[in-house]
Design a protein around this motif. Structure first.
Motif, PDB file in Angstrom:
ATOM      1  N   VAL A 162       0.834  -1.206   0.000  1.00 56.35           N
ATOM      2  CA  VAL A 162       0.000   0.000   0.000  1.00 56.35           C
ATOM      3  C   VAL A 162       0.870   1.260   0.000  1.00 56.35           C
ATOM      4  O   VAL A 162       0.450   2.305  -0.498  1.00 56.35           O
ATOM      5  CB  VAL A 162      -0.983   0.014   1.200  1.00 56.35           C
ATOM      6  CG1 VAL A 162      -2.018  -1.086   1.048  1.00 56.35           C
ATOM      7  CG2 VAL A 162      -0.264  -0.115   2.529  1.00 56.35           C
ATOM      8  N   ALA A 163       2.093   1.155   0.552  1.00 57.08           N
ATOM      9  CA  ALA A 163       3.005   2.304   0.498  1.00 57.08           C
ATOM     10  C   ALA A 163       3.381   2.618  -0.944  1.00 57.08           C
ATOM     11  O   ALA A 163       3.520   3.795  -1.319  1.00 57.08           O
ATOM     12  CB  ALA A 163       4.256   2.032   1.327  1.00 57.08           C
ATOM     13  N   ILE A 164       3.537   1.581  -1.762  1.00 54.57           N
ATOM     14  CA  ILE A 164       3.790   1.807  -3.188  1.00 54.57           C
ATOM     15  C   ILE A 164       2.608   2.538  -3.810  1.00 54.57           C
ATOM     16  O   ILE A 164       2.773   3.458  -4.619  1.00 54.57           O
ATOM     17  CB  ILE A 164       4.053   0.464  -3.901  1.00 54.57           C
ATOM     18  CG1 ILE A 164       5.375  -0.131  -3.427  1.00 54.57           C
ATOM     19  CG2 ILE A 164       4.049   0.643  -5.424  1.00 54.57           C
ATOM     20  CD1 ILE A 164       5.647  -1.529  -3.933  1.00 54.57           C
ATOM     21  N   GLY A 165       1.382   2.147  -3.401  1.00 53.96           N
ATOM     22  CA  GLY A 165       0.187   2.845  -3.875  1.00 53.96           C
ATOM     23  C   GLY A 165       0.188   4.309  -3.473  1.00 53.96           C
ATOM     24  O   GLY A 165      -0.234   5.181  -4.250  1.00 53.96           O
ATOM     25  N   VAL A 166       0.666   4.598  -2.264  1.00 51.29           N
ATOM     26  CA  VAL A 166       0.752   5.981  -1.794  1.00 51.29           C
ATOM     27  C   VAL A 166       1.725   6.785  -2.656  1.00 51.29           C
ATOM     28  O   VAL A 166       1.451   7.926  -3.046  1.00 51.29           O
ATOM     29  CB  VAL A 166       1.173   6.023  -0.310  1.00 51.29           C
ATOM     30  CG1 VAL A 166       1.513   7.447   0.120  1.00 51.29           C
ATOM     31  CG2 VAL A 166       0.067   5.461   0.580  1.00 51.29           C
ATOM     32  N   VAL A 167       2.875   6.184  -2.960  1.00 49.31           N
ATOM     33  CA  VAL A 167       3.866   6.859  -3.818  1.00 49.31           C
ATOM     34  C   VAL A 167       3.254   7.163  -5.179  1.00 49.31           C
ATOM     35  O   VAL A 167       3.418   8.270  -5.718  1.00 49.31           O
ATOM     36  CB  VAL A 167       5.132   5.990  -3.965  1.00 49.31           C
ATOM     37  CG1 VAL A 167       6.076   6.592  -5.007  1.00 49.31           C
ATOM     38  CG2 VAL A 167       5.853   5.857  -2.625  1.00 49.31           C
ATOM     39  N   TRP A 168       2.541   6.207  -5.731  1.00 51.90           N
ATOM     40  CA  TRP A 168       1.901   6.414  -7.025  1.00 51.90           C
ATOM     41  C   TRP A 168       0.857   7.534  -6.937  1.00 51.90           C
ATOM     42  O   TRP A 168       0.735   8.344  -7.864  1.00 51.90           O
ATOM     43  CB  TRP A 168       1.222   5.117  -7.494  1.00 51.90           C
ATOM     44  CG  TRP A 168       2.164   4.154  -8.155  1.00 51.90           C
ATOM     45  CD1 TRP A 168       3.228   3.518  -7.572  1.00 51.90           C
ATOM     46  CD2 TRP A 168       2.132   3.715  -9.514  1.00 51.90           C
ATOM     47  NE1 TRP A 168       3.865   2.706  -8.477  1.00 51.90           N
ATOM     48  CE2 TRP A 168       3.210   2.798  -9.689  1.00 51.90           C
ATOM     49  CE3 TRP A 168       1.313   3.977 -10.602  1.00 51.90           C
ATOM     50  CZ2 TRP A 168       3.473   2.175 -10.899  1.00 51.90           C
ATOM     51  CZ3 TRP A 168       1.560   3.350 -11.819  1.00 51.90           C
ATOM     52  CH2 TRP A 168       2.626   2.467 -11.961  1.00 51.90           C
ATOM     53  N   SER A 169       0.123   7.586  -5.842  1.00 53.07           N
ATOM     54  CA  SER A 169      -0.914   8.628  -5.709  1.00 53.07           C
ATOM     55  C   SER A 169      -0.286  10.019  -5.701  1.00 53.07           C
ATOM     56  O   SER A 169      -0.806  10.948  -6.336  1.00 53.07           O
ATOM     57  CB  SER A 169      -1.734   8.405  -4.435  1.00 53.07           C
ATOM     58  OG  SER A 169      -0.981   8.669  -3.265  1.00 53.07           O
ATOM     59  N   MET A 170       0.835  10.169  -5.003  1.00 56.01           N
ATOM     60  CA  MET A 170       1.496  11.468  -4.960  1.00 56.01           C
ATOM     61  C   MET A 170       2.142  11.806  -6.301  1.00 56.01           C
ATOM     62  O   MET A 170       2.122  12.953  -6.750  1.00 56.01           O
ATOM     63  CB  MET A 170       2.535  11.476  -3.838  1.00 56.01           C
ATOM     64  CG  MET A 170       1.917  11.314  -2.451  1.00 56.01           C
ATOM     65  SD  MET A 170       3.141  11.265  -1.128  1.00 56.01           S
ATOM     66  CE  MET A 170       3.691  12.967  -1.124  1.00 56.01           C
ATOM     67  N   GLY A 171       2.705  10.787  -6.956  1.00 56.72           N
ATOM     68  CA  GLY A 171       3.283  11.017  -8.268  1.00 56.72           C
ATOM     69  C   GLY A 171       2.231  11.404  -9.290  1.00 56.72           C
ATOM     70  O   GLY A 171       2.459  12.257 -10.156  1.00 56.72           O
ATOM     71  N   THR A 172       1.049  10.800  -9.160  1.00 51.47           N
ATOM     72  CA  THR A 172      -0.050  11.110 -10.085  1.00 51.47           C
ATOM     73  C   THR A 172      -0.478  12.562  -9.964  1.00 51.47           C
ATOM     74  O   THR A 172      -0.816  13.214 -10.954  1.00 51.47           O
ATOM     75  CB  THR A 172      -1.249  10.183  -9.815  1.00 51.47           C
ATOM     76  OG1 THR A 172      -0.821   8.828  -9.795  1.00 51.47           O
ATOM     77  CG2 THR A 172      -2.308  10.342 -10.892  1.00 51.47           C
TER      78      THR A 172
ATOM     79  N   LEU B 109      -5.405  14.822   1.484  1.00 54.50           N
ATOM     80  CA  LEU B 109      -5.961  13.656   2.175  1.00 54.50           C
ATOM     81  C   LEU B 109      -5.767  12.370   1.383  1.00 54.50           C
ATOM     82  O   LEU B 109      -5.954  11.274   1.925  1.00 54.50           O
ATOM     83  CB  LEU B 109      -7.465  13.862   2.418  1.00 54.50           C
ATOM     84  CG  LEU B 109      -7.891  15.057   3.270  1.00 54.50           C
ATOM     85  CD1 LEU B 109      -9.409  15.104   3.364  1.00 54.50           C
ATOM     86  CD2 LEU B 109      -7.275  14.973   4.657  1.00 54.50           C
ATOM     87  N   ILE B 110      -5.407  12.481   0.091  1.00 53.61           N
ATOM     88  CA  ILE B 110      -5.378  11.301  -0.770  1.00 53.61           C
ATOM     89  C   ILE B 110      -4.351  10.257  -0.319  1.00 53.61           C
ATOM     90  O   ILE B 110      -4.693   9.061  -0.239  1.00 53.61           O
ATOM     91  CB  ILE B 110      -5.141  11.716  -2.240  1.00 53.61           C
ATOM     92  CG1 ILE B 110      -6.386  12.433  -2.771  1.00 53.61           C
ATOM     93  CG2 ILE B 110      -4.816  10.505  -3.105  1.00 53.61           C
ATOM     94  CD1 ILE B 110      -6.240  12.970  -4.182  1.00 53.61           C
ATOM     95  N   PRO B 111      -3.073  10.616  -0.011  1.00 53.42           N
ATOM     96  CA  PRO B 111      -2.114   9.572   0.399  1.00 53.42           C
ATOM     97  C   PRO B 111      -2.583   8.736   1.588  1.00 53.42           C
ATOM     98  O   PRO B 111      -2.581   7.495   1.497  1.00 53.42           O
ATOM     99  CB  PRO B 111      -0.844  10.379   0.712  1.00 53.42           C
ATOM    100  CG  PRO B 111      -0.952  11.580  -0.192  1.00 53.42           C
ATOM    101  CD  PRO B 111      -2.404  11.926  -0.188  1.00 53.42           C
ATOM    102  N   PRO B 112      -3.018   9.353   2.718  1.00 55.14           N
ATOM    103  CA  PRO B 112      -3.509   8.491   3.807  1.00 55.14           C
ATOM    104  C   PRO B 112      -4.779   7.729   3.442  1.00 55.14           C
ATOM    105  O   PRO B 112      -4.996   6.614   3.927  1.00 55.14           O
ATOM    106  CB  PRO B 112      -3.761   9.483   4.961  1.00 55.14           C
ATOM    107  CG  PRO B 112      -3.804  10.830   4.344  1.00 55.14           C
ATOM    108  CD  PRO B 112      -2.951  10.768   3.143  1.00 55.14           C
ATOM    109  N   LEU B 113      -5.637   8.317   2.594  1.00 54.30           N
ATOM    110  CA  LEU B 113      -6.842   7.605   2.153  1.00 54.30           C
ATOM    111  C   LEU B 113      -6.473   6.344   1.373  1.00 54.30           C
ATOM    112  O   LEU B 113      -7.064   5.275   1.593  1.00 54.30           O
ATOM    113  CB  LEU B 113      -7.710   8.513   1.275  1.00 54.30           C
ATOM    114  CG  LEU B 113      -8.666   9.473   1.978  1.00 54.30           C
ATOM    115  CD1 LEU B 113      -9.350  10.376   0.959  1.00 54.30           C
ATOM    116  CD2 LEU B 113      -9.700   8.722   2.785  1.00 54.30           C
ATOM    117  N   ILE B 114      -5.517   6.464   0.464  1.00 53.34           N
ATOM    118  CA  ILE B 114      -5.087   5.308  -0.326  1.00 53.34           C
ATOM    119  C   ILE B 114      -4.496   4.237   0.581  1.00 53.34           C
ATOM    120  O   ILE B 114      -4.723   3.031   0.387  1.00 53.34           O
ATOM    121  CB  ILE B 114      -4.055   5.744  -1.394  1.00 53.34           C
ATOM    122  CG1 ILE B 114      -4.721   6.635  -2.450  1.00 53.34           C
ATOM    123  CG2 ILE B 114      -3.413   4.536  -2.053  1.00 53.34           C
ATOM    124  CD1 ILE B 114      -5.849   5.971  -3.218  1.00 53.34           C
TER     125      ILE B 114
END
Length: 797
Positions: free
Chosen positions: A251-261, A275-280
């Protein structure tokens, strides 16, 4: 299809890992480029009439929300040392890069009549730093004889004074604004320490800076809290550090992707996108739980790791896909609001919900192939006595006490509907800040002494060039009549307009006596105009009140933060009074400014968020059509998702939590996530009914025992995961966290108790083939291949 996906994942482990690693490194780089947004949130779409009017206003007269104010209440401010230091403070602030102008009692101007050149000279009242108490007393006498500044820069009755600091546009909407505000506060703190007094701070630049600082700090706080809470809960469930670590890694990889997006889309961090990184992180963990639970359950049956992984992907993959689609829809429907503020949040969140699902579906099975097979200790949670007792109780209630279920839930629904009638739909500009925040206290200071600091503008279009001064300057006299009416509203400050400038000029024309601070008769106005045609030193001082064609002028006020409901009432009262003074055939008059933009934005969001919720319900209903042909099942299966929303709305009414954009957002997000549980249950129920049981009761029981464990785990994770937002200093974010947590907990109960009760109750109304034959997606179209030749490949690896 899902068998083929399982083969691709399990036979191409290295290639998939390398590809994901390289893409994650790239997304990490993009995440490092992310920036905070320093612009005012654009809630209204660019096609909205109010937005268009505001943009026209800023083109004519410049930005209206660019003034920071510093206040002090001290009857002894005119003592020599204090006044001298106040003078130095204003001068030092003026010298800060990015400050356009400073106006205060030490930075005021006066008009001097120049008969030799038939003009006025605009000169500073204080030309140099005062050197004695006698000089300060003399200056005080001059300043207090200028009514133009009374209740604008000082209040004689309360002893309150302020500095009005105008920011340059390019620095106002950049990171530099934070540094400027910090530099100003640093200078002010020196003054406070020297004179043992407390200054007050407000104005849109200051409020926006304080909010953005909190957003930046809270994003990091929420990420840390989310990691800690999910780690603790995962450990409590699986009792395996390995399961905890690789779940968090995924899920941390998902967080990195969310911020990169966010950076790829050229968006910036706002109060919502933050709020998106903690939500993801929170939303992604349940994917891991379902996959790990299914894998361990399959392995427990036959002891074949690869076969267990294959079956996990083939059976849970589609359920998770549909469930994540419903969650993504909950965010994605915000696109239909046409508000860039919400569109950015909705698009990024929806996209990354699905990206995180794909990352999880690929990485979790691959990681599990490299890990040792689960031991009896790791699978002990599958036979947890307490949870199994709970599931047994649920099974008994569903089969034997459905009437009691309907009565209890129906009673709660009725009470909630009554609570919904108590909901207050009112928004405030500083609504999301806690009442004990210094910003609130300082704002009340300016409201009580200067009637607020929130910009409120009235734009007057005379419909012809030079129209402001045509017809014997009738527009000026009409503005005077308007200001007389505006003076009766305590929520509005003293008006500033071209008429006030003329009164100021007339006072100077008559020798400076305060009694001549009036709008002169027409005959004297013509004589005065000869002097006013040229005012030495006024360059740019009055440009903000009349455009170059002299067709447009403005009446500028400040207002208290009275809330959206009272602003509506105020506008409803003012509009007919304005129309009676300025006939529509001769004038176009409209209200604008940050205060009005807030009101329009608040109303727009409430209307469009309700519309987006309806669109969401429709789209998720269409997802249900992918599983069932029965219209009854599709419609009734929405009740377990809608009833929690109604209960939450009722709680809001009873607790006095207002409907505003930040709280109504709860329903869109919560409905999408609540639908996940419905999808999990319905897909498993259909599978059991088609492949194992012909009896509905047996299929329901098997579904409860099979999905119940993961649904309870997921509900606990989501409950505590969203609860982290209760640590926010923003009221809206805090309410969002608490209310979504409650909604999801109630949704777990309705999905495990109400949904199966409904399915049993309507069994005799529904044709069996409408359940077992898929409408659009056949999740059982391919049998799971028990003889997949992957064991040898696993041994080789």
């Amino acid at each position: 299809m899902w068998n083929r996906i399982a083969r691709i994942i399990l036979r191409n482990k290295i290639a998939l890992i390398v590809t994901l690693a390289l893409l994650t490194i790239f997304m990490g780089y993009k995440a490092s480029q992310i920036q905070l947004s320093y612009e005012f949130a654009k809630v209204l779409p660019t096609t909205d009439p109010a937005y268009i009017e505001y943009e026209q206003f800023t083109k004519l007269f410049g930005e209206d929300g660019n003034v920071m104010v510093i206040g002090i209440q001290d009857q002894n401010l005119f003592t020599y040392e204090k006044f001298r230091d106040w003078y130095r403070l204003s001068k030092n602030i003026q010298n800060i890069s990015g400050i356009q102008n400073v106006l205060g009692i030490t930075q005021v101007y006066n008009l001097q009549r120049n008969d030799s050149l038939t003009k006025f000279d605009l000169q500073p009242v204080i030309a140099h730093e005062p050197q004695s108490q006698q000089e300060v007393d003399s200056l005080k006498n001059v300043i207090f004889k200028l009514p133009f500044y009374n209740n604008l820069l000082f209040n004689k009755e309360t002893g309150a004074h302020l500095l009005a600091i105008t920011f340059k546009k390019k620095d106002l909407d950049s990171k530099r604004r934070i540094a400027i505000v910090d530099e100003i506060k640093g200078l002010c703190q020196q003054f406070e320490a020297t004179h043992h007094t407390a200054l007050k701070y407000s104005g849109m630049p200051y409020i926006r800076t304080a909010v953005m600082k909190k957003v930046s700090g809270e994003m990091k706080l929420f990420l840390i809290l989310a990691l800690l809470i999910t780690a603790v809960i995962l450990w409590a469930f699986f009792r395996s550090f390995t399961s905890v670590l690789f779940s968090l890694l995924v899920v941390a990889i998902g967080v990195v992707w969310s911020m990169g997006t966010i950076d790829i889309f050229h968006y910036k961090i706002t109060i919502l996108t933050g709020l998106i990184p903690p939500l993801i992180l929170v939303i992604g963990v349940p994917n891991c739980i379902f996959l790990i639970n299914k894998y361990q359950g399959e392995y427990f049956k036959h002891g074949n790791k690869i076969k267990a992984l294959s079956r996990t992907i083939s059976t849970i993959g589609i359920s998770l896909f549909l469930a994540n689609i419903t969650t993504a829809i909950g965010f994605g429907v915000l696109y239909f609001t046409n508000s860039s503020f919400l569109v950015q949040f909705g698009v990024i969140a929806a996209l990354n919900v699905m990206i995180t699902y794909l990352i999880t579906l690929i990485l979790i099975p691959i990681i599990l192939t490299y890990l040792p097979a689960p031991t009896e200790k790791h699978m002990r949670h599958l036979e947890g006595k307490r949870i199994n007792k709970m599931l047994n109780l649920i099974d008994i209630i569903v089969h034997n006490h459905r009437k009691a279920v309907y009565i209890v839930i129906g009673s709660l629904l009725l009470v909630s509907l009554y609570g919904m009638t108590k909901i207050d739909i009112t928004g405030f500009v500083v609504d999301d800040l806690p009442e004990n925040d210094p910003i609130y206290a300082d704002l009340h200071f300016f409201e009580s002494n200067f009637h607020g600091v929130l910009p409120f503008e009235i734009v007057i279009d005379t419909k012809q060039p030079n129209g402001v001064f045509e017809n014997n300057a009738r527009t000026l006299y009409k503005i005077k009549s308007l200001q007389n009416k505006l003076a009766n509203y305590p929520e509005l400050s003293k008006a500033l307009s071209l008429t006030e400038a003329v009164k100021f000029s007339y006072q100077a024309y008559k020798g400076g006596e305060p009694k001549y601070y009036v709008l002169p008769a027409l005959s004297e106005l013509k004589e005065l105009s000869n002097y006013s045609k040229s005012v030495s030193g006024s360059e740019g001082k009055f440009a903000g009140f009349i455009d170059t064609t002299k067709q447009y002028t403005r009446v500028s006020l400040q207002m208290t933060d009275i809330g959206s409901a009272k602003i509506k009432k105020l506008l409803a009262e003012l509009q007919p009074r304005v129309d009676s003074i300025f006939p529509k055939e001769d004038y176009n008059v409209h209200f604008t400014g940050h205060s009005l933009m807030f009101l329009k934005g608040n109303d727009y969001l409430l209307e469009n968020l309700l519309e987006s919720l309806l669109i969401e319900i429709l789209l998720i209903t269409m997802v249900g059509m992918a599983l069932f042909r029965s219209f009854r099942i599709i419609i009734l299966s929405k009740l377990p998702c809608l009833i929690p929303l109604a209960i939450t709305a009722g709680i809001m009414g009873f607790l006095g939590i207002r409907f505003k954009p930040s709280t109504i957002l709860i329903f869109s997000i919560a409905f999408g996530i609540s639908s996940d549980g419905t999808i999990y249950f319905l897909t498993k129920y259909r599978q059991e009914l088609k492949t194992r049981f012909k009896n509905v009761g047996e299929a329901i029981s098997a579904t409860i025992y099979d999905t119940g464990l993961s649904m309870i785990y997921t509900a606990v994770i989501l409950f505590f995961g969203f609860s982290i937002f209760a640590a926010s200093s923003f009221g809206g974010t805090k309410a969002l966290g608490i209310l979504i947590s409650i909604t999801l907990l109630v949704a777990m109960v309705t999905n495990l108790v109400l949904l199966p009760s409904i399915l049993i109750s309507i069994d005799h109304w529904v044709k069996r083939k409408d359940i077992t034959d898929a409408a659009l997606i056949d999740i059982d179209s391919e049998e799971v291949d028990d003889n997949m030749d992957l064991d040898q490949e696993d041994k080789t690896t």
